[in-house]
Design a protein around this motif. Structure first.
Motif, mmCIF file in Angstrom:
data_model
loop_
_atom_site.group_PDB
_atom_site.id
_atom_site.type_symbol
_atom_site.label_atom_id
_atom_site.label_comp_id
_atom_site.label_asym_id
_atom_site.label_seq_id
_atom_site.Cartn_x
_atom_site.Cartn_y
_atom_site.Cartn_z
ATOM 1 N N MET A 297 15.513 0.013 5.332
ATOM 2 C CA MET A 297 14.562 1.046 5.757
ATOM 3 C C MET A 297 13.544 1.362 4.662
ATOM 4 S SD MET A 297 15.657 1.513 8.778
ATOM 5 C CE MET A 297 14.927 3.035 9.415
ATOM 6 N N THR A 298 13.840 0.976 3.409
ATOM 7 C CA THR A 298 12.949 1.366 2.311
ATOM 8 C C THR A 298 12.498 0.209 1.413
ATOM 9 O OG1 THR A 298 14.848 1.846 0.882
ATOM 10 C CG2 THR A 298 13.966 3.680 2.166
ATOM 11 N N ILE A 299 13.224 -0.893 1.370
ATOM 12 C CA ILE A 299 12.838 -1.970 0.445
ATOM 13 C C ILE A 299 11.522 -2.605 0.905
ATOM 14 C CG2 ILE A 299 15.171 -2.533 -0.366
ATOM 15 C CD1 ILE A 299 15.266 -4.794 1.681
ATOM 16 N N PRO A 300 10.807 -3.292 -0.014
ATOM 17 C CA PRO A 300 9.568 -3.956 0.401
ATOM 18 C C PRO A 300 9.829 -4.903 1.574
ATOM 19 C CG PRO A 300 9.792 -4.017 -1.992
ATOM 20 C CD PRO A 300 11.067 -3.443 -1.457
ATOM 21 N N GLU A 301 8.856 -4.958 2.462
ATOM 22 C CA GLU A 301 8.989 -5.736 3.692
ATOM 23 C C GLU A 301 9.537 -7.149 3.451
ATOM 24 O OE1 GLU A 301 5.714 -4.664 6.615
ATOM 25 O OE2 GLU A 301 5.263 -6.735 6.038
ATOM 26 N N ALA A 302 8.970 -7.845 2.477
ATOM 27 C CA ALA A 302 9.355 -9.236 2.257
ATOM 28 C C ALA A 302 10.809 -9.355 1.799
ATOM 29 C CB ALA A 302 8.433 -9.873 1.217
ATOM 30 N N ASP A 303 11.366 -8.269 1.250
ATOM 31 C CA ASP A 303 12.753 -8.327 0.767
ATOM 32 C C ASP A 303 13.787 -8.174 1.882
ATOM 33 O OD1 ASP A 303 11.763 -8.653 -1.734
ATOM 34 O OD2 ASP A 303 12.180 -6.613 -2.432
ATOM 35 N N ILE A 304 13.332 -7.753 3.066
ATOM 36 C CA ILE A 304 14.287 -7.552 4.170
ATOM 37 C C ILE A 304 15.072 -8.834 4.413
ATOM 38 C CG2 ILE A 304 14.474 -7.135 6.656
ATOM 39 C CD1 ILE A 304 11.993 -5.262 6.337
ATOM 40 N N LEU A 305 14.382 -9.980 4.314
ATOM 41 C CA LEU A 305 15.038 -11.256 4.592
ATOM 42 C C LEU A 305 16.033 -11.660 3.512
ATOM 43 C CD1 LEU A 305 11.916 -13.133 5.970
ATOM 44 C CD2 LEU A 305 13.902 -12.386 7.287
ATOM 45 N N THR A 306 16.028 -10.954 2.390
ATOM 46 C CA THR A 306 16.992 -11.282 1.339
ATOM 47 C C THR A 306 18.243 -10.409 1.432
ATOM 48 O OG1 THR A 306 16.113 -9.703 -0.281
ATOM 49 C CG2 THR A 306 15.095 -11.887 -0.213
ATOM 50 N N ALA A 307 18.253 -9.444 2.352
ATOM 51 C CA ALA A 307 19.474 -8.657 2.569
ATOM 52 C C ALA A 307 20.529 -9.549 3.219
ATOM 53 C CB ALA A 307 19.169 -7.448 3.450
ATOM 54 N N ARG A 308 21.793 -9.167 3.073
ATOM 55 C CA ARG A 308 22.885 -9.946 3.642
ATOM 56 C C ARG A 308 23.838 -9.017 4.377
ATOM 57 N NH1 ARG A 308 20.199 -13.101 3.938
ATOM 58 N NH2 ARG A 308 19.703 -14.908 2.665
ATOM 59 N N PRO A 309 24.449 -9.483 5.464
ATOM 60 C CA PRO A 309 25.468 -8.655 6.106
ATOM 61 C C PRO A 309 26.677 -8.501 5.183
ATOM 62 C CG PRO A 309 25.289 -10.800 7.185
ATOM 63 C CD PRO A 309 24.213 -10.753 6.158
ATOM 64 N N VAL A 310 27.178 -7.301 5.071
ATOM 65 C CA VAL A 310 28.317 -7.025 4.191
ATOM 66 C C VAL A 310 29.569 -6.727 5.010
ATOM 67 C CG1 VAL A 310 29.231 -5.411 2.472
ATOM 68 C CG2 VAL A 310 26.852 -6.194 2.318
ATOM 69 N N MET A 311 29.398 -5.951 6.062
ATOM 70 C CA MET A 311 30.557 -5.540 6.850
ATOM 71 C C MET A 311 30.102 -5.271 8.282
ATOM 72 S SD MET A 311 33.090 -2.464 5.685
ATOM 73 C CE MET A 311 32.542 -2.527 4.000
ATOM 74 N N THR A 312 30.944 -5.626 9.232
ATOM 75 C CA THR A 312 30.674 -5.303 10.632
ATOM 76 C C THR A 312 31.893 -4.581 11.180
ATOM 77 O OG1 THR A 312 29.374 -7.344 10.787
ATOM 78 C CG2 THR A 312 29.954 -6.257 12.859
ATOM 79 N N VAL A 313 31.660 -3.402 11.725
ATOM 80 C CA VAL A 313 32.755 -2.554 12.196
ATOM 81 C C VAL A 313 32.553 -2.303 13.692
ATOM 82 C CG1 VAL A 313 33.936 -0.335 11.908
ATOM 83 C CG2 VAL A 313 32.841 -1.437 9.926
ATOM 84 N N ILE A 314 33.545 -2.632 14.481
ATOM 85 C CA ILE A 314 33.475 -2.410 15.930
ATOM 86 C C ILE A 314 34.670 -1.566 16.341
ATOM 87 C CG2 ILE A 314 33.403 -3.470 18.212
ATOM 88 C CD1 ILE A 314 32.260 -5.995 16.894
ATOM 89 N N GLY A 315 34.395 -0.406 16.903
ATOM 90 C CA GLY A 315 35.478 0.484 17.327
ATOM 91 C C GLY A 315 36.449 0.772 16.190
#
Ligand SMILES: [Zn+2]
Length: 569
Positions: A540-558
């Motif tokens: 939500m805050t990092i520079p636009e071009a850096d969004i693609l360098t983020a990585r999924p860390v955890m996925t929580v379902i229910g």
């Protein structure tokens, strides 16, 4: 009403938001059994709630599959008691669960089980991948792959049969382009399908030919049907494997759910079983093929025992796609003036399906890409809504809604129709859309800003396996409206980009609304299901071009951590 831990419930200052309202209309998602487990607390990174009044929090407590408290770390931890389990986000950011509002789960799984060609960067790489795959196969077996796209390849051309013959000289090879509208096959496949210089182009398709008239191996649209018999339809065991694999791939991307489009009605029970067995944890909202509508409408919306697989929509098709010039346009294609595209459904067929769906409380989701296709679907929806003034809150959808007459843009909100759009299509298509459409029609193309400003709710999706199916690519495409390399021209209408807040809604709250699940999903609020997506960076805050360098860390379902990158380190 669920019973929450009294200490959590009563802690003054916690952002307790309507704990009692965790119910869900059409999806039958009622409050589950009373939570009894110890609270699990996620803290240690920014938490985006998606709630206007309190958009940020420091900690969220989960009891069983529900959110029990949201607020400051001090208050949530202080209220939790000694048995609480604390999960440290380690600076990563937590969001409401990301949901892909348009994807094809079986195709995503089959892409993994067959030869996955996404990301292949040249004809040479493609040939290498085919050769490696061929080495492990029986001689006569058909090698099937999917996902190549030649845009940006150094050779500057599509692959052809000669390329593939080097890698697969004997057995047939059939490789579908990422968009599903073209295939390249080798000579063995052409022979096996009986395609030669004398074979005429089928209606709605084209056999690409060289200067001598011989087939090059590239088959467009309906011409792909000529090699269809070479590809085995997946059997029950392979389907099971594909669905489970797709679930693994999708949760590893960070998705907590998807709206599964064009589903074979016979697969619904399989998905429900796999979900109840716990091997397919994703939340799935099914839109079945037209062929299953009569039965679904008669039996009514259905769900798995655990509530995670809901089936209450039907997928219809109004037109084709832009890349292959199948999208129905009001005026001719700029780069092929003899065609205006293809209409795949007439009004009487649409009306019959609509009546069936209405009678059975089934949501309609109609594929429309061209401006003519979209206008007609809005007209048809408007007609049936007018004929049923008592039918309220239908939330019918238009899948893709890519090219719109500017005067049709406000009609989505006026009619309560949901545009279901895939940001990655825009950044893929905008390379060729100016050729297809000319400059003027781009005003209504992928018009997120205009639709949102006009009051529409956009359900955001990826259309995987047509696209990669990566939530970070989709989020980036929505806010940047640039190629993955940052490219953009005025033709891309930069002003139609979504804001970060809107993009977050496109993949969280708005898909929940588009599936009648907003009371249970879409935001981080007390009483809702504990579905979270955790990315390594604050997108939500990092520079636009850096969004693609983020990585999924955890996925929580229910409340279940179904993907955890920390565990892999
Ligand atoms: Zn699709």
């Amino acid at each position: 009403m669920m019973s929450l831990s009294p200490r959590l419930m009563l802690s003054a200052g916690l952002t307790l938001l309507a704990a009692a309202c965790a119910r869900d209309d059409g999806a039958h998602d009622d409050a589950g059994p009373a939570p009894a487990g110890a609270p699990v607390i996620f803290t240690g990174g920014p938490i985006y709630t998606g709630v206007v009044d309190a958009p940020m929090a420091e900690a969220v407590a989960v009891v069983d599959d529900r959110i029990a408290a949201v607020g400051s770390a001090g208050l949530v931890l202080g209220a939790a008691g000694d048995d609480a389990v604390v999960i440290d986000l380690g600076g990563a950011s937590l969001y409401p669960g990301f949901v892909d509002a348009h994807a094809h789960l079986l195709g995503i799984g089959m892409r993994e089980l067959t030869l996955n060609l996404e990301g292949v960067g040249s004809v040479a790489e493609l040939v290498e991948a085919v050769a490696a795959r061929r080495a492990g196969m029986d001689a006569g077996e058909t090698l099937y792959g999917r996902g190549w796209i030649e845009t940006g390849w150094p050779e500057g051309r599509m692959p052809n049969r000669t390329d593939l013959d080097a890698a697969s000289p004997d057995g047939p090879a059939v490789l579908i382009r990422a968009d599903g509208h073209a295939a390249v096959v080798n000579s063995a496949a052409l022979d096996a399908a009986g395609i030669n210089a004398a074979t005429p182009d089928p209606a709605g398709g084209r056999i690409e030919r060289d200067a001598q008239g011989a087939a090059t191996g590239v088959l467009i649209d309906k011409a792909m049907d000529l090699v269809g018999a070479l590809i085995d339809a997946p059997g029950p065991e392979q389907k099971r494997e594909a669905y489970v694999k797709a679930g693994e791939v999708y949760t590893a991307y960070g998705w907590t759910g998807l709206h599964n489009m064009s589903v074979d009605p016979d697969d619904v029970a399989l998905m429900e079983t796999l979900s109840d067995e716990g091997v397919l944890p994703l939340r799935i909202y099914n839109a079945i093929d037209r062929s299953g509508l009569a039965r679904l409408a008669e039996e009514g919306p259905r769900r798995s025992d655990n509530g995670r697989v809901v089936t209450r929509a039907v997928k219809l098709y109004a037109d084709g796609a832009l890349g292959s010039r199948g999208a129905a346009l009001s005026e001719p294609y700029s780069d092929r003036p003899e065609t205006r595209g293809l209409l795949l459904m007439q009004e009487d067929e649409a009306a019959a399906a609509f009546e069936e769906a209405l009678a059975g409380d089934i949501q309609v989701a109609t594929h429309a890409i061209g401006d003519r296709g979209n206008k007609l679907v809005l007209d048809w929806y408007e007609t049936v809504f007018a004929a049923h003034p008592d039918a309220a809150d239908l939330r019918w959808r238009v899948e893709h809604a890519q090219i719109l007459h500017t005067e049709d843009i406000p009609r989505f909100a006026e009619l309560g129709v949901i545009p279901s759009m895939q940001p990655s299509h825009a950044i893929g298509d905008l390379y060729f859309a100016p050729d297809r459409l000319g400059p003027d029609r781009l005003d209504g193309a992928y018009a997120w800003r205009s639709l949102i400003d006009a009051g529409a709710v956009i359900a955001g999706g990826s259309d995987a396996p047509v696209e990669r199916g990566d939530p970070l690519i989709e989020f980036y495409a929505a806010v940047a409206r640039r190629g993955l390399d940052g490219a953009q021209t005025p033709d891309w209408r930069p002003a139609e980009a979504a804001s970060r807040g809107e993009a977050l809604k496109m993949f969280t709250a708005w898909p929940a609304y588009a599936a009648f699940q907003e009371n249970a999903l879409g935001t981080v609020e007390v009483g809702k299901r504990a579905d979270f997506t955790v990315f390594s960076k604050d997108i939500m805050t990092i520079p636009e071009a850096d969004i693609l360098t983020a990585r999924p860390v955890m996925t929580v379902i229910g409340g279940d951590i179904v993907f955890d990158a920390r565990a892999e380190n």
